[in-house]
Design an enzyme around this catalytic site. Structure first.
Site, PDB file in Angstrom:
ATOM      1  N   LYS A   1     -11.444  -2.587  -6.654  1.00 26.89           N
ATOM      2  CA  LYS A   1     -11.784  -1.158  -6.588  1.00 26.89           C
ATOM      3  C   LYS A   1     -10.534  -0.290  -6.640  1.00 26.89           C
ATOM      4  CE  LYS A   1     -16.321  -0.937  -5.998  1.00 26.89           C
ATOM      5  NZ  LYS A   1     -17.206  -0.174  -6.894  1.00 26.89           N
TER       6      LYS A   1
ATOM      7  N   LYS B   1       0.810  -1.217   0.000  1.00 24.27           N
ATOM      8  CA  LYS B   1       0.000   0.000   0.000  1.00 24.27           C
ATOM      9  C   LYS B   1       0.846   1.271   0.000  1.00 24.27           C
ATOM     10  CE  LYS B   1      -4.341  -1.760   1.776  1.00 24.27           C
ATOM     11  NZ  LYS B   1      -5.498  -1.513   2.662  1.00 24.27           N
TER      12      LYS B   1
ATOM     13  N   LYS C   1      -6.899  -8.803 -11.479  1.00 20.51           N
ATOM     14  CA  LYS C   1      -8.024  -9.078 -10.587  1.00 20.51           C
ATOM     15  C   LYS C   1      -8.989  -7.903 -10.568  1.00 20.51           C
ATOM     16  CE  LYS C   1      -8.859 -10.199  -5.686  1.00 20.51           C
ATOM     17  NZ  LYS C   1      -8.188 -10.417  -4.379  1.00 20.51           N
TER      18      LYS C   1
END
Length: 341
Positions: A206, A120, A203
């Site tokens: 969002k 992240k 994949k």
């Protein structure tokens, strides 16, 4: 001779973040639909993990709305408050209390090795990330251990997410006495891997997919149809399952099969040489019909906010009761004084 008491159902815990205005098809097939199926065979606790959602920049009004939207979708998809416990994470304060205690037995190097933080912060850099994001896996471990969960529903590719929870359970038990079951993965059977409609090698997500690559559960039927009809396909016109040569059609076949229960082999036999147009048109109707009742029930729940909040309060009360038992034991084991009456 009296009958033996029935064996207790294994307890499971799983959560979903309120970080979007709708669940997408991957969420639904990979998690929510599986949770519905587990209600009758497990003592199931499911939470909307709003505390995890604030580890990155957020808008308070949007968070509040999305938390209710996420909860409404869970009920609308079939989670029954009489058969499982559905609640919002922040409404049970013991989550953060246990997370702090577990943080105090987690090594800095151990936390620093968690891949989620590295993933992240790959773009923005660790200097801009919050401490909450860094300690995210510890809160996740607290979510699981707080309810004495013996199983955590995950996909095959998520086994490693449980390792810190397992390590901390063992460490706490070794230092302070047997307190937590060591949670194991409950590998969800037959979960379809759903790819981005515009990039079938990636994949559906969002965070990385374009809006046109995602099928949202709450999308209007016309939007769903348009997205399916514009989905990326492959050279040729035959409907064939082939990961390498036909990743686009393979993804669409998976979606069709997952939503209808019709095998991919039967779908290939039905549509083989009929062309992409007919296949996509039929798939679009399958998706619309699958999502329509969920969308309608979600809208009804959101229209009666007081009733939705009542359902969540009921779940939070039940979850708090289970959490309180764990924390009474934990506090005693580590030497904290009993809570004031």
């Amino acid at each position: 001779m009296p009958e033996a008491a029935p064996a207790a159902k294994p307890r499971v815990l799983s959560g979903i973040q309120p970080t979007a205005d709708s669940f997408h098809l991957g969420n639904y097939l990979g998690a929510v639909r599986q949770w519905v199926a587990l209600q009758d065979t497990r003592d199931a606790f499911y939470c909307v993990v709003d505390l995890h959602a604030i580890t990155v920049p957020f808008d308070p009004a949007i968070l509040r709305r999305r938390t209710r939207v996420a909860a409404a979708q869970l009920f609308a998809a079939g989670l029954d408050p009489g058969r499982c416990t559905v609640f919002v994470q922040s409404q049970v304060p013991a989550h953060t209390e246990l997370a702090w205690i577990l943080a105090c037995i987690t090594g800095f190097g151990e936390a620093n090795r968690m891949t989620q933080f590295k993933d992240k912060t790959a773009k923005g850099g660790a200097e801009q990330a919050s401490v909450g994001l860094f300690t995210y896996p510890i809160l996740q471990a607290a979510d699981i251990l707080l309810y004495q969960a013996s199983q955590v529903p995950v996909g095959e590719d998520q086994r490693q997410h449980l390792e810190l929870s397992r390590d901390l359970a063992r460490r706490f038990n070794h230092r302070f006495g047997e307190t937590f079951p060591v949670p194991g993965p409950y590998i969800l059977p037959g979960v379809a891997k759903i790819a981005d409609l515009q990039d079938p090698r990636a994949k559906m997500s969002k965070s990385s997919s374009s809006p046109q690559g995602i099928l949202d559960v709450l999308d209007d039927p016309a939007v769903l149809r348009k997205k399916i009809m514009r989905a990326v396909t492959d050279p040729g016109s035959d409907i064939r399952y082939d990961e390498d040569a036909k990743p686009g059609i393979t993804n669409l076949l998976r979606i069709y099969s997952a939503l209808t229960g019709i095998s991919v082999a039967d779908l290939q036999a039905r549509y083989g040489e009929s062309g992409y147009g007919r296949f996509k048109k039929d798939l679009a109707e399958v998706v619309v019909q699958a999502f329509a009742p969920i969308r309608e029930r979600t809208e009804k729940l959101l229209a009666d906010e007081a009733e939705l909040d009542r359902l969540l309060a009921r779940g939070a009360a039940r979850a708090s009761g289970a959490a309180r038992q764990t924390m009474t034991l934990v506090r005693d084991r580590i030497g904290l004084l009993p809570r004031a009456p």
